[in-house]
Design a protein around this motif. Structure first.
Motif, PDB file in Angstrom:
ATOM      1  N   UNK B 192       0.838  -1.201   0.000  1.00 37.81           N
ATOM      2  CA  UNK B 192       0.000   0.000   0.000  1.00 37.81           C
ATOM      3  C   UNK B 192       0.875   1.255   0.000  1.00 37.81           C
ATOM      4  N   UNK B 193       0.514   2.206  -0.843  1.00 35.76           N
ATOM      5  CA  UNK B 193       1.233   3.480  -0.884  1.00 35.76           C
ATOM      6  C   UNK B 193       0.742   4.375   0.244  1.00 35.76           C
ATOM      7  N   UNK B 194       1.694   4.939   0.970  1.00 37.66           N
ATOM      8  CA  UNK B 194       1.345   5.874   2.046  1.00 37.66           C
ATOM      9  C   UNK B 194       1.401   7.292   1.487  1.00 37.66           C
ATOM     10  N   UNK B 195       2.356   7.510   0.616  1.00 35.91           N
ATOM     11  CA  UNK B 195       2.503   8.832  -0.012  1.00 35.91           C
ATOM     12  C   UNK B 195       3.182   8.651  -1.358  1.00 35.91           C
ATOM     13  N   UNK B 209      10.527   4.448  -0.325  1.00 33.41           N
ATOM     14  CA  UNK B 209      10.963   4.049   1.017  1.00 33.41           C
ATOM     15  C   UNK B 209       9.806   3.399   1.768  1.00 33.41           C
ATOM     16  N   UNK B 210      10.164   2.584   2.722  1.00 32.73           N
ATOM     17  CA  UNK B 210       9.135   2.053   3.628  1.00 32.73           C
ATOM     18  C   UNK B 210       8.883   3.086   4.717  1.00 32.73           C
ATOM     19  N   UNK B 211       7.673   3.160   5.211  1.00 32.23           N
ATOM     20  CA  UNK B 211       7.356   4.108   6.290  1.00 32.23           C
ATOM     21  C   UNK B 211       8.323   3.957   7.466  1.00 32.23           C
ATOM     22  N   UNK B 286       4.154   0.639   2.055  1.00 36.41           N
ATOM     23  CA  UNK B 286       4.339  -0.498   2.958  1.00 36.41           C
ATOM     24  C   UNK B 286       4.805  -1.683   2.136  1.00 36.41           C
ATOM     25  N   UNK B 287       6.063  -1.676   1.765  1.00 35.86           N
ATOM     26  CA  UNK B 287       6.572  -2.743   0.908  1.00 35.86           C
ATOM     27  C   UNK B 287       6.406  -4.078   1.615  1.00 35.86           C
ATOM     28  N   UNK B 288       5.593  -4.921   1.011  1.00 29.13           N
ATOM     29  CA  UNK B 288       5.324  -6.214   1.636  1.00 29.13           C
ATOM     30  C   UNK B 288       6.042  -7.310   0.884  1.00 29.13           C
ATOM     31  N   UNK B 289       6.858  -7.991   1.585  1.00 33.24           N
ATOM     32  CA  UNK B 289       7.559  -9.098   0.935  1.00 33.24           C
ATOM     33  C   UNK B 289       6.943 -10.393   1.380  1.00 33.24           C
ATOM     34  N   UNK B 290       7.747 -11.232   1.854  1.00 37.76           N
ATOM     35  CA  UNK B 290       7.252 -12.496   2.368  1.00 37.76           C
ATOM     36  C   UNK B 290       7.196 -13.552   1.308  1.00 37.76           C
TER      37      UNK B 290
END
Ligand SMILES: Nc1ncnc2c1ncn2[C@@H]1O[C@H](COP(=O)(O)OP(=O)(O)OP(=O)(O)O)[C@@H](O)[C@H]1O
Ligand SMILES: [Mg+2]
Lengths: 240, 512
Positions: B192-195, B209-211, B286-290
């Motif tokens: 999800x994009x925060x900004x 960048x990640x938050x 919110x770069x989500x990996x996993x």
């Protein structure tokens, strides 16, 4: 000629108890006419209750037959047909009133119609009417525990009668009641018989309903030993 | 008709004995609640995994990596090499990194670092001098092109991770950075994009960048947007240089010798300088990996770091492997996506035949699915045991109830009830206990899973993880659980009900 309602022939009921044979009924022949008021007396253990239970379709004889006018031979009936016979044709009252203690008088009486498939509304209406007839209209919502012995027995009577059975079987209905109340119940039975109900009354009490019945049968050792018909009474078939 | 009447009578009977009924139903409730909660959890986790896999396109993705150091066509050689490396790691590198003794370094790391031969005999492989290695399989641009031309492959994207220092104003952080092609970033839900936004060009000097990274820099997402940060990338040369300096210090050589060694090393490693690039922050997400896809603290377009000497490792083994890879042109990982019709297994085999390593997410998912199946089974067994105990409770209650109500049964029979109707009445009673217990159990189970979900979300939010619902109550599971509870209670009622049906009315009605 009086119409025959029921005929028992060669009735035997043998209990096996610890290898011993108990002949509770040992060859009973009995004929009952429609509208008749029959009294069965005899000492304790003579087989009165055993006979009544056979007539009520609650038990089956070891030997012999019971023919019921409209229903046929009870001994040849399937369990379902016998249950239908109990539901439709006979009403039973006992010494211990056998009311369901957690149900009100009305709910107890209403049960008498449940297995005839009568809808609930009609069951309640007819039960209330029957309780009214037995002067219990005000006690409809009381539980058995809140009623006197006589009232309880009247509720039991109402339950037996609500389906308008062809035959009322009463096994020591006043056994648990004092003399005065016994007289009341006896009066009620006389009244019902006058209106055409066929009644078999089993009693210990030689005096009970002596003057009311059409016939008294004496039992002992599982047999009918004698029979008496009061002089004052004519043939029962004369009334309706 | 009779059924409805009986249901009323049964309900009345149960209501009259509220305490007993509720205690009996409680057993069923606990069993069903446990079953529902745990199955919801299993289903929730499973669903999230599947969704994540789908969002990342992992069902059509294969990760392709260059062969492990020394691993090649000859299995014997590869084996011995692997064991050689591992030995040197245990006996050599790890110690030498700690103690810095020259001996252990020479006997282990130095030699094994140089050995990248594939076809040499085992003994020679471990100790073979540098330069003797034949053509090695490399995951370079040529190889990527080759992969892209394979039947069924729809795209090939290089993906590189490397460690770097992120500098913004006076703040400086060690971060794990990642480069991905813009096309790949656009095709996936990476978080999800925060900004701001993700980037659209592979060459633009942009960064997402990640938050958490932003927070660590002491900034907030909106204020850092559009600002320029600098990325100082650790290089292999720098790494070797540092290593060399440490060893030199431990050797306690005479000053002249040390100076000479330093000069030689400086000349050798001169082309491997640290590099620094300036990047404009274009987005915070919110770069989500996993699921085998480790997302870094920072994401840059693929072209930005192309050709820059860089290194990334999580353990010494990886570091050694990375140090020996000639810098530039080679990728640590390529993401291969294939079309719907392609046969993933065949494709995987074909790519492995090229000498590359692959990592399939389908296999991974299947393995997880098997794990979940085992979990589901265990949960079901636990729930089943709880429910069996509850059933015994129902049997007990029903037997007790029938003993108490013998006279009532006799009365009903005298009024015309058949044995099977009596049986039905008691079956309805036990079924009602089961049904009520199951329904309440379902409700409680659902409530527990909601509470559990809330708590887990709270925990995950505190950890900065995405807010996902880890519980999922499938309607079929809900219906199945209630049906199962009902069925068990009916089964529990069979024997008591049959006993009730057999009661002799003459005996039951005889005065006490
Ligand atoms: N289930 C049974 N098993 C064994 N014997 C029984 C059973 N029921 C009745 N009997 C026996 O059968 C005989 C007749 O019993 P029954 O109850 O018909 O007598 P009764 O005339 O009604 O007596 P009472 O006036 O005391 O009620 C008695 O000897 C009794 O003990
Ligand atoms: Mg008797």
């Amino acid at each position: 000629m009086a119409e025959e309602l029921l005929r028992a022939a060669g009735l035997r009921r043998i209990y096996q108890l610890g290898g011993r044979e108990i002949r509770a009924l040992d060859g009973v022949d009995l004929r009952l006419e429609r509208g008749e008021y029959l009294r069965i007396v005899g000492p304790s253990g003579s087989g009165k209750s055993t006979l009544l239970n056979l007539l009520a379709g609650l038990d089956r004889p070891s030997d012999g037959t019971i023919a019921f006018s409209s229903a046929g031979l009870l001994s040849e009936m399937s369990p379902a047909a016998l249950a239908a016979y109990r539901a439709r044709e006979v009403g039973v009252v006992f010494q211990s009133f056998n009311l369901i203690t957690h149900r009100t008088a009305l709910q107890n009486v209403e049960l008498g119609l449940l297995f005839l498939g009568v809808p609930r509304e009609e069951r309640l209406r007819r039960a209330r009417a029957m309780l009214d007839r037995l002067a219990l209209g005000a006690r409809c919502d009381h539980r058995p525990g809140d009623l006197s012995g006589g009232e309880q027995q009247r509720v039991a009577l109402a339950r037996a009668l609500v389906k308008e059975p062809a035959l009322l079987l009463a096994d020591e209905p006043t056994g648990n009641l004092d003399r005065e109340i016994s007289g009341e119940i006896a009066g009620l039975l006389r009244e019902l018989n006058r209106r055409g109900l066929t009644i078999v009354l089993v009693t210990h009490d030689i005096a009970l309903a002596r003057g009311d019945v059409d016939r008294t049968v004496h039992m002992d050792y599982g047999r009918i030993v004698s029979e008496e018909r009061p002089e004052s009474h004519g043939a029962p078939g004369r009334r309706t | 008709m009779v059924f409805r009447e009986f249901a009323g009578i049964a309900a009345g009977n149960l209501w009259r004995l509220k305490l007993r009924t509720s205690l009996t139903a409680l057993g069923v409730m606990i069993g069903i609640a446990a079953l529902v909660t745990m199955l919801s959890f299993a289903a929730g986790v499973q669903r999230n995994v599947a969704e994540r896999f789908r969002a990342l396109g992992l069902f059509h993705t294969l990760h392709v990596m260059p062969p492990i150091l020394g691993e090649g066509a000859d299995p014997a050689g590869a084996d011995s090499l692997r064991s050689g490396t591992a030995d040197s790691l245990q006996g050599g590198t790890a110690d030498s990194l700690r103690s810095g003794t020259a001996d252990s370094l020479r006997s282990g790391t130095a030699d094994s670092l140089q050995s990248r031969t594939d076809d040499a005999p085992p003994d020679a492989t471990v100790h073979s001098p540098r330069g003797a290695s034949p053509e090695a399989v490399r995951l370079d641009d040529a190889m990527l092109a080759r992969l892209a031309e394979m039947e069924g492959v729809s795209s090939v994207h290089p993906q590189d991770s490397f460690d770097a220092q992120l500098i913004w104003g006076a703040e400086s952080l060690t971060v794990s950075a990642q480069s991905l092609p813009a096309a790949f970033v656009r095709s996936r839900d990476l978080g999800r994009l925060v900004a701001g936004d993700y980037f659209d060009s592979d060459e633009a000097r942009l960064a997402v960048l990640r938050p958490r990274t932003v927070e660590r820099l002491g900034a907030d997402p909106d204020s850092i947007l559009g600002q320029t940060v600098r990325l100082r990338i650790a290089s292999r040369g720098e790494m070797l240089h540092l290593l060399f300096e440490r060893i030199l210090a431990r050797l306690e050589l005479p000053p002249e010798a040390a100076a000479a060694a330093r000069r030689i090393a400086g000349a050798l490693l001169s082309h491997r300088r640290r590099s620094e690039i300036a990047l404009r922050v274009c987005g915070v997400a919110e770069l989500e990996g996993g699921w085998g896809f480790r997302m870094g603290d920072l994401l840059v377009p693929g072209g930005v770091v192309a050709g820059i000497d860089r290194i990334s490792f999580r353990d010494p083994f990886e570091m050694i492997s990375q140090l020996t890879v000639p810098g530039g042109g080679e990728h640590a990982l390529a993401i291969v996506t294939f079309s719907e019709e392609a046969d993933p297994t065949a494709l995987q085999d074909a790519i492995e035949a090229l000498g590359l390593r692959t990592f399939s997410f389908i296999e991974q998912f299947e393995e997880m699915r098997r794990g979940f199946l085992v979990f589901d089974l265990m949960v079901s067994v636990i729930g089943l045991i709880a429910l069996l105990v509850a059933s015994l409770g129902i049997v007990n209650t029903m037997v007790m109830s029938i003993t108490e109500r013998t006279r009532e049964i006799g009365i009903l029979k005298s009024l015309g009830a058949e044995g099977r109707q009596i049986r039905l009445l008691f079956l309805i009673e036990s079924g009602m206990i089961g049904l009520v217990g199951s329904l309440v159990g379902l409700l409680v189970g659902w409530g527990l899973s909601r509470i559990g979900s809330l708590i887990l979300r709270q925990i995950m939010a505190a950890e900065g993880a995405p807010r996902i619902d880890l519980f999922h109550l499938h309607p079929l599971v809900a219906v199945g659980a209630v049906a199962f509870g009902l069925l068990l209670s009916l089964l529990a009622g069979v024997h008591p009900a049959a006993r009730a049906a057999r009661i002799d009315p003459v005996r039951a009605l005889r005065h006490e």
